[in-house]
Write a protein that holds these residues in place. Structure first.
Motif, mmCIF file in Angstrom:
data_model
loop_
_atom_site.group_PDB
_atom_site.id
_atom_site.type_symbol
_atom_site.label_atom_id
_atom_site.label_comp_id
_atom_site.label_asym_id
_atom_site.label_seq_id
_atom_site.Cartn_x
_atom_site.Cartn_y
_atom_site.Cartn_z
ATOM 1 N N GLU A 229 -74.498 9.363 -25.594
ATOM 2 C CA GLU A 229 -74.097 8.361 -24.605
ATOM 3 C C GLU A 229 -73.338 8.962 -23.429
ATOM 4 O O GLU A 229 -73.190 8.325 -22.393
ATOM 5 C CB GLU A 229 -73.242 7.278 -25.280
ATOM 6 N N ARG A 230 -72.883 10.227 -23.552
ATOM 7 C CA ARG A 230 -72.118 10.859 -22.475
ATOM 8 C C ARG A 230 -73.003 11.635 -21.510
ATOM 9 O O ARG A 230 -72.530 12.105 -20.477
ATOM 10 C CB ARG A 230 -71.049 11.803 -23.047
ATOM 11 N N ASP B 23 -65.221 13.280 -19.901
ATOM 12 C CA ASP B 23 -64.360 12.121 -20.146
ATOM 13 C C ASP B 23 -63.271 12.001 -19.080
ATOM 14 O O ASP B 23 -62.889 10.888 -18.688
ATOM 15 C CB ASP B 23 -63.712 12.223 -21.524
ATOM 16 N N GLY C 181 -64.241 9.962 -15.937
ATOM 17 C CA GLY C 181 -64.495 8.524 -16.005
ATOM 18 C C GLY C 181 -65.398 8.150 -17.163
ATOM 19 O O GLY C 181 -65.753 8.983 -18.001
ATOM 20 N N ASP C 182 -65.792 6.889 -17.185
ATOM 21 C CA ASP C 182 -66.584 6.368 -18.301
ATOM 22 C C ASP C 182 -68.087 6.591 -18.145
ATOM 23 O O ASP C 182 -68.828 6.470 -19.121
ATOM 24 C CB ASP C 182 -66.329 4.865 -18.471
ATOM 25 N N GLU C 183 -68.546 6.865 -16.926
ATOM 26 C CA GLU C 183 -69.989 6.972 -16.718
ATOM 27 C C GLU C 183 -70.560 8.227 -17.372
ATOM 28 O O GLU C 183 -69.902 9.274 -17.431
ATOM 29 C CB GLU C 183 -70.311 6.998 -15.220
ATOM 30 N N GLN D 88 -67.104 17.914 -23.213
ATOM 31 C CA GLN D 88 -66.888 16.470 -23.347
ATOM 32 C C GLN D 88 -65.546 16.068 -22.748
ATOM 33 O O GLN D 88 -65.437 15.006 -22.128
ATOM 34 C CB GLN D 88 -66.951 16.048 -24.807
#
Length: 341
Positions: free
Chosen positions: A120-121, A92, A95-97, A88
């Protein structure tokens, strides 16, 4: 194409990650042991990653804590929780995508753990040569392998290299075993292997609801194909594809077959449509043309997209007409320059 090596930090320890290409994020889960620089020196591995980058992906690889260019001192015994947080942290840092994760072998358990913890990741998952658990191996066998790695890392690395690439030459076995020894010290490699051989993905799999593609070579001697079939059967939204060959590494054996299996799954039609809203192509035509650009025949495209060969032929004809091109190669080149694919 040169890799860009950077570092992110987790609880004061540095994690090395490397990226090439631009586009949707494609993160490779950490291998048992790895070394970003030495793997990049392998022409076949490098070509595999570069091909994915050339198809429009930002390809990211990383070394887990304790291996390669990452901090070699572990904060404690390796664990699925620690490796999940490392994965993770890398995503992270990019970026946010959300990422598509390519989980090879033992990284399947960690990837499933993150998918359950932070869905969501992760948007999609490719499992390659993976497993739910190694319950197929008797406990005595698992223990003896771990003890062998700890007691004689040189011979153990050679033995494991022979399992990973069964038909490799003597020089190739020597190179792979040397790569493994350079990636981690004996005690760390043994601790990682102990974790992998006793891990179990079952608690996480019901929550891995994003699309998944499970690829497994029929002759894999490191992880039998039955373990891959079991994984696919326990995932809520997975497709299983058996591949020819016996190498446990995705960049070896028939690359055309691997790329054909990946093409339709990794393709991001929505992203392409957002890139250029003036495209004359429909979303399906853009999808077909990206596979044409990847070198697939109409028959192969039909198999990848679950269409009839006649339908693919019709899509190609429409593409040539809309782009006013006389050949498939010219249409692919023209669409790439215009940003349509």
């Amino acid at each position: 194409m040169e890799q860009d090596i950077r570092f992110c930090e987790l609880e004061g320890r540095r994690i090395a990650y490397a990226s090439i290409g631009e586009g949707p994020l494609l993160v490779f889960g950490a291998k048992w042991v790895s070394h970003l620089e030495e793997e990049w020196d392998d022409p076949r591995a490098r070509s595999f990653y570069e091909n994915l980058a050339e198809q429009g992906h930002r390809v990211v690889r990383y070394d887990r804590l304790g291996a390669g260019l990452s901090d070699r001192t572990l904060p404690g015994p390796p664990s699925i929780d620690l490796d999940t947080r490392v994965l993770q942290c890398v995503i992270d840092a990019c970026g946010d995508e959300p990422a598509t994760v390519f989980a090879c072998s033992c990284s399947a358990v960690v990837t499933a753990s993150l998918a359950a913890r932070a869905p969501e990741r992760i948007r999609k998952i490719v499992f390659f040569g993976s497993f739910v658990s190694r319950e197929d191996l008797p406990e005595a066998t698992r223990r003896s392998i771990v003890d062998f790695v700890r007691a004689n890392w040189t011979l153990a690395a050679q033995m494991l290299a022979g399992l990973i690439v069964p038909h490799a030459s003597g020089d190739e076995i020597a190179a792979l075993s040397r790569y493994q020894r350079h990636s981690a010290e004996a005690d760390v490699a043994a601790a990682f292997l102990d974790l992998e051989l006793h891990a179990d993905a079952r608690p996480f799999l019901p929550y891995v609801t994003m699309p998944a593609l499970v690829l497994h070579r029929r002759g894999d001697r490191t992880v039998p194909i039955s373990r891959g079939r079991e994984l696919a059967s326990l995932l809520p939204n997975a497709r299983f594809v058996a591949l020819c060959g016996d190498s446990h590494l995705p960049h070896l054996d028939d690359q055309r077959e691997v790329q054909r299996a990946l093409a339709g799954f990794l393709d991001d039609t929505a992203a392409a449509a957002e890139t250029n809203g003036d495209s004359p192509l429909s979303s399906r035509e853009a999808e077909v043309l990206r596979l044409v650009a990847a070198g697939l025949s109409n028959r192969e495209i039909a198999g990848s997209l679950v269409l009839s060969e006649h339908t693919v032929h019709r899509h190609v004809a429409n593409i040539l007409r809309k782009l006013t091109q006389s050949s498939r190669a010219a249409a692919a080149a023209s669409a790439t320059r215009a940003g349509y694919i």
